[in-house]
Design a protein around this motif. Structure first.
Motif, PDB file in Angstrom:
ATOM      1  N   MET A 196       8.983  18.765  12.104  1.00 50.35           N
ATOM      2  CA  MET A 196       8.259  17.492  12.099  1.00 50.35           C
ATOM      3  C   MET A 196       9.087  16.368  11.479  1.00 50.35           C
ATOM      4  N   LEU A 197      10.217  16.720  10.863  1.00 47.41           N
ATOM      5  CA  LEU A 197      11.010  15.704  10.187  1.00 47.41           C
ATOM      6  C   LEU A 197      11.414  14.583  11.112  1.00 47.41           C
ATOM      7  N   SER A 198      11.712  14.904  12.378  1.00 48.47           N
ATOM      8  CA  SER A 198      12.148  13.871  13.315  1.00 48.47           C
ATOM      9  C   SER A 198      11.042  12.899  13.662  1.00 48.47           C
ATOM     10  N   ASP A 199       9.794  13.298  13.405  1.00 49.11           N
ATOM     11  CA  ASP A 199       8.665  12.418  13.703  1.00 49.11           C
ATOM     12  C   ASP A 199       8.260  11.553  12.524  1.00 49.11           C
ATOM     13  N   ALA A 200       8.825  11.819  11.362  1.00 45.57           N
ATOM     14  CA  ALA A 200       8.467  11.051  10.177  1.00 45.57           C
ATOM     15  C   ALA A 200       9.393   9.864  10.032  1.00 45.57           C
ATOM     16  N   THR A 201       8.887   8.853   9.390  1.00 46.91           N
ATOM     17  CA  THR A 201       9.708   7.678   9.129  1.00 46.91           C
ATOM     18  C   THR A 201       9.229   7.003   7.873  1.00 46.91           C
ATOM     19  N   SER A 202      10.104   6.314   7.201  1.00 45.52           N
ATOM     20  CA  SER A 202       9.661   5.489   6.089  1.00 45.52           C
ATOM     21  C   SER A 202       8.806   4.367   6.651  1.00 45.52           C
ATOM     22  N   ALA A 203       7.804   3.970   5.892  1.00 48.73           N
ATOM     23  CA  ALA A 203       6.843   2.997   6.401  1.00 48.73           C
ATOM     24  C   ALA A 203       7.359   1.583   6.210  1.00 48.73           C
ATOM     25  N   SER A 204       8.267   1.154   7.054  1.00 46.77           N
ATOM     26  CA  SER A 204       8.845  -0.184   6.925  1.00 46.77           C
ATOM     27  C   SER A 204       8.618  -1.010   8.184  1.00 46.77           C
ATOM     28  N   ASP A 205       8.549  -2.311   8.007  1.00 49.73           N
ATOM     29  CA  ASP A 205       8.433  -3.269   9.104  1.00 49.73           C
ATOM     30  C   ASP A 205       7.064  -3.397   9.747  1.00 49.73           C
ATOM     31  N   SER A 206       5.990  -2.984   9.107  1.00 42.32           N
ATOM     32  CA  SER A 206       4.660  -3.310   9.617  1.00 42.32           C
ATOM     33  C   SER A 206       3.618  -3.154   8.533  1.00 42.32           C
ATOM     34  N   GLY A 207       2.329  -2.945   8.887  1.00 48.77           N
ATOM     35  CA  GLY A 207       1.333  -2.977   7.838  1.00 48.77           C
ATOM     36  C   GLY A 207       0.082  -2.165   8.045  1.00 48.77           C
ATOM     37  N   ILE A 208      -1.016  -2.577   7.426  1.00 47.11           N
ATOM     38  CA  ILE A 208      -2.252  -1.821   7.383  1.00 47.11           C
ATOM     39  C   ILE A 208      -2.910  -1.733   8.749  1.00 47.11           C
ATOM     40  N   VAL A 209      -3.286  -0.505   9.137  1.00 43.03           N
ATOM     41  CA  VAL A 209      -3.944  -0.253  10.412  1.00 43.03           C
ATOM     42  C   VAL A 209      -5.450  -0.205  10.210  1.00 43.03           C
ATOM     43  N   GLU A 210      -6.188  -0.829  11.127  1.00 41.45           N
ATOM     44  CA  GLU A 210      -7.651  -0.789  11.119  1.00 41.45           C
ATOM     45  C   GLU A 210      -8.245  -1.316   9.812  1.00 41.45           C
ATOM     46  N   GLY A 211      -7.568  -2.238   9.170  1.00 39.82           N
ATOM     47  CA  GLY A 211      -8.075  -2.772   7.914  1.00 39.82           C
ATOM     48  C   GLY A 211      -8.818  -4.078   8.093  1.00 39.82           C
ATOM     49  N   THR A 212      -9.199  -4.661   6.970  1.00 41.10           N
ATOM     50  CA  THR A 212      -9.834  -5.967   6.963  1.00 41.10           C
ATOM     51  C   THR A 212      -9.033  -6.892   6.050  1.00 41.10           C
ATOM     52  N   GLU A 213      -9.159  -8.176   6.248  1.00 41.24           N
ATOM     53  CA  GLU A 213      -8.457  -9.122   5.399  1.00 41.24           C
ATOM     54  C   GLU A 213      -8.995  -9.035   3.980  1.00 41.24           C
ATOM     55  N   SER A 214      -8.081  -8.949   3.029  1.00 39.93           N
ATOM     56  CA  SER A 214      -8.477  -8.881   1.619  1.00 39.93           C
ATOM     57  C   SER A 214      -9.051 -10.220   1.164  1.00 39.93           C
ATOM     58  N   LYS A 215      -9.950 -10.183   0.208  1.00 41.69           N
ATOM     59  CA  LYS A 215     -10.391 -11.415  -0.428  1.00 41.69           C
ATOM     60  C   LYS A 215      -9.169 -12.010  -1.122  1.00 41.69           C
ATOM     61  N   PRO A 216      -8.848 -13.278  -0.862  1.00 44.36           N
ATOM     62  CA  PRO A 216      -7.635 -13.871  -1.447  1.00 44.36           C
ATOM     63  C   PRO A 216      -7.523 -13.647  -2.950  1.00 44.36           C
ATOM     64  N   HIS A 217      -6.393 -13.102  -3.356  1.00 46.73           N
ATOM     65  CA  HIS A 217      -6.025 -12.908  -4.770  1.00 46.73           C
ATOM     66  C   HIS A 217      -6.922 -11.900  -5.493  1.00 46.73           C
ATOM     67  N   SER A 218      -7.571 -11.030  -4.719  1.00 48.32           N
ATOM     68  CA  SER A 218      -8.393  -9.985  -5.336  1.00 48.32           C
ATOM     69  C   SER A 218      -7.552  -8.798  -5.790  1.00 48.32           C
ATOM     70  N   ARG A 219      -6.287  -8.783  -5.372  1.00 50.41           N
ATOM     71  CA  ARG A 219      -5.357  -7.718  -5.775  1.00 50.41           C
ATOM     72  C   ARG A 219      -4.116  -8.388  -6.377  1.00 50.41           C
ATOM     73  N   PRO A 220      -4.230  -8.906  -7.591  1.00 55.48           N
ATOM     74  CA  PRO A 220      -3.150  -9.710  -8.175  1.00 55.48           C
ATOM     75  C   PRO A 220      -1.888  -8.925  -8.526  1.00 55.48           C
ATOM     76  N   TYR A 221      -1.940  -7.609  -8.374  1.00 60.89           N
ATOM     77  CA  TYR A 221      -0.774  -6.763  -8.624  1.00 60.89           C
ATOM     78  C   TYR A 221       0.104  -6.589  -7.376  1.00 60.89           C
ATOM     79  N   MET A 222      -0.388  -7.002  -6.205  1.00 54.83           N
ATOM     80  CA  MET A 222       0.349  -6.777  -4.961  1.00 54.83           C
ATOM     81  C   MET A 222       1.584  -7.670  -4.876  1.00 54.83           C
ATOM     82  N   VAL A 223       2.659  -7.087  -4.379  1.00 53.05           N
ATOM     83  CA  VAL A 223       3.933  -7.788  -4.257  1.00 53.05           C
ATOM     84  C   VAL A 223       4.476  -7.606  -2.851  1.00 53.05           C
ATOM     85  N   SER A 224       4.936  -8.702  -2.257  1.00 54.72           N
ATOM     86  CA  SER A 224       5.681  -8.637  -0.999  1.00 54.72           C
ATOM     87  C   SER A 224       7.156  -8.753  -1.339  1.00 54.72           C
ATOM     88  N   LEU A 225       7.934  -7.787  -0.900  1.00 53.98           N
ATOM     89  CA  LEU A 225       9.381  -7.821  -1.113  1.00 53.98           C
ATOM     90  C   LEU A 225      10.039  -8.348   0.150  1.00 53.98           C
TER      91      LEU A 225
END
Length: 241
Positions: free
Chosen positions: A1-30
């Protein structure tokens, strides 16, 4: 299964909802060259916890704190060039173990920028615990990234479920895995380094998922287990750079 795994880079949350602005003040975008590269969590005013495979000291990373929409110049945002990269000494590029890194920054704490707590060393993380993940990026595989922070609920899975799918890629002493509390939600390419929040503390660091099927509930989403690395994290943060 190793060939099917990948580091989670270049995209984002699936099937989520928009967060309430600034409700997660610890989050960082690099950011790398002005583009979102990975996620991270502020664990002290001067340290961001993320994945080792997000390291790119050659081009340099900018930590964006206090953000909701990373494509806007919000007054709440702090953009700080990473001063130092502390990659776990046992991490090897291209492998999945010890995928942990601390970034030295110098943020100013306020209502938009606050650190998240760390769990106790070797704290046991049980299955079927409700947690959440958040990040910036694609809502589905092969779609445009989201400018705003999104989030979704997940639950921890049993170790044997993770092991049966990921085989030797999964190390239960270092990793935990999750599935959506719905059907398809969770991390995707681009959420690497972002925190898995269970209760009040960060319990995991987004590590990897399926290369092209991050929205397939058959494949658990894998996180580095923060309790296994708390001692190393604290030792690094005690040092004077």
């Amino acid at each position: 299964m190793l060939s099917d795994a990948t580091s989670a880079s270049d995209s984002g949350i699936v099937e989520g909802t928009e967060s309430k602005p600034h409700s997660r003040p610890y989050m960082v975008s690099l950011e790398q060259e002005g583009q979102h590269h990975c996620g991270g969590a502020l664990v002290r005013k001067d340290f961001v916890l993320t994945s080792a495979h997000c390291n790119n000291s050659k081009l340099g990373l900018t930590a964006v704190l206090g953000a909701h929409n990373i494509k806007k110049e919000e007054k709440s945002q702090q953009r700080i060039q990473v001063a130092r990269y502390h990659v776990h000494p046992n991490y090897k590029d291209g492998l999945f173990g010890f995928d942990v890194m601390l970034l030295k920054t110098n943020s100013i704490l306020n209502k938009y920028v606050k650190p998240i707590g760390l769990p106790k060393k070797d704290k046991r993380i049980l299955a079927n615990i409700k947690c959440s993940v958040a990040g910036w990026g694609m809502r589905f595989p092969s779609t445009a990234a989201s400018d705003v922070l999104r989030e979704t609920a997940v639950k921890t899975r049993f170790v044997n479920e993770c092991k049966n799918i990921w085989l030797d890629s999964f190390n239960s002493s270092q990793m935990i895995c999750t599935h959506s509390s719905g059907k398809k939600g969770g991390i995707c390419q681009g959420d690497s380094g972002g925190p898995l929040i269970c209760g009040r503390d960060a319990q995991g660091i987004a590590a990897y998922t399926h290369r092209v099927k991050c929205d397939d509930p058959t494949y658990p989403h894998v996180f580095m287990k923060i309790p296994s690395f708390v001692q190393w994290i604290k030792e690094v943060m005690k040092k004077r750079d």
